[in-house]
Design an enzyme around this catalytic site. Sequence first.
Site, PDB file in Angstrom:
ATOM      1  N   ASP A  38       0.852  -1.186   0.000  1.00  0.00           N
ATOM      2  CA  ASP A  38       0.000   0.000   0.000  1.00  0.00           C
ATOM      3  C   ASP A  38       0.894   1.245   0.000  1.00  0.00           C
ATOM      4  O   ASP A  38       1.834   1.339   0.800  1.00  0.00           O
ATOM      5  CB  ASP A  38      -0.908   0.012   1.229  1.00  0.00           C
TER       6      ASP A  38
ATOM      7  N   GLU B 248      -4.655   2.183  -4.275  1.00  0.00           N
ATOM      8  CA  GLU B 248      -3.194   2.191  -4.218  1.00  0.00           C
ATOM      9  C   GLU B 248      -2.636   0.896  -3.640  1.00  0.00           C
ATOM     10  O   GLU B 248      -1.491   0.845  -3.194  1.00  0.00           O
ATOM     11  CB  GLU B 248      -2.694   3.388  -3.403  1.00  0.00           C
TER      12      GLU B 248
END
Length: 326
Positions: free
Chosen positions: A203, A246
């Site tokens: 992430d 993301e």
Amino acid sequence: MAASRVRDDFQLAIVSLLGLTTLLMLSGFMLWRSLRGEWTLAAFDALVTVAIGLVVERAWRTGRTDAAGALMALLNSGFCVVACVLIGDAAGGWVYVVLMTNFYIARPHIAAWCGALLIVAATMLLIVPDANLGRLATAITWSLVYAFSFAFSRRLRDYSDSLERRAMLDPLTRLPNRGAMEAHLRSLVDDRRQPGIGLLVLDLDRFKTVNDTFGHAVGDAVLVELGTILRDTLREGDAVYRFGGEEFVLVLPADDDVGLLAAAERVRGEVEQRLRSPAGPITVSIGGAMLATEQDWQDWFGRADTSLYLAKRAGRNCTHIAQGLE
């Protein structure tokens, strides 16, 4: 459950539909011929009915619809040749049916071989012994049906494969998407013959700030560049996916937690060195877990995702690997 499988698996639906149609139709012929005392033909109808029924049952039981379709195409062609011997010219109509349906139930190259052999056999049995213009025209129309069916099936298969590939790709990064990831993880959990498989969930740290400050175009460019970096870090046997937003996922062979940690650190360091935005370097947090005794891929992914949360809580730009079944 059955309706869902038919809806989600087109190949299974076609095999089942053709099998059911064949069973119903030949059962009627078998009864009619039995009443007329045509025991040989009735027995042949019964044999075809049982064989096709077993293929359909196998397709439902194993889920191997490609193998079932190939077997059904082979049986259909073989039984059609036998029908040419038993009922003569009356089998000519069945040749058309088999030539066409084989391309719906089997891969084009398998259906092509079955069809070519069927045309040769049917021509030798039905056309050559008493050749005339009408019979030759029948052989020509068999060949035309075969050729058009082959061309259509190839185009349809290519189009279907293209749609499937596009459906499994993230349009921005061109990495395989969540659907492809789920299928891969599910196969790994179901088939444990491959030992030592690790899962990493990545992430981007503080990525929202990049989007809010510089706009989504810059954010998209960062995601694309991260995808490129992750591709560059892949080794033989590794796979990378964009999970969404993301978050990215890596699936890779690893001997144990220590090996998975080393792989995660290698990826984290590579991203730290190479990934940039107008605000400067961008880092990632990584959580990981080795495949253990999970019976469902979500449980495995959940362990890695929990590790990602712990890595974030530890200050970001770091990794955490789940130990055992924590």
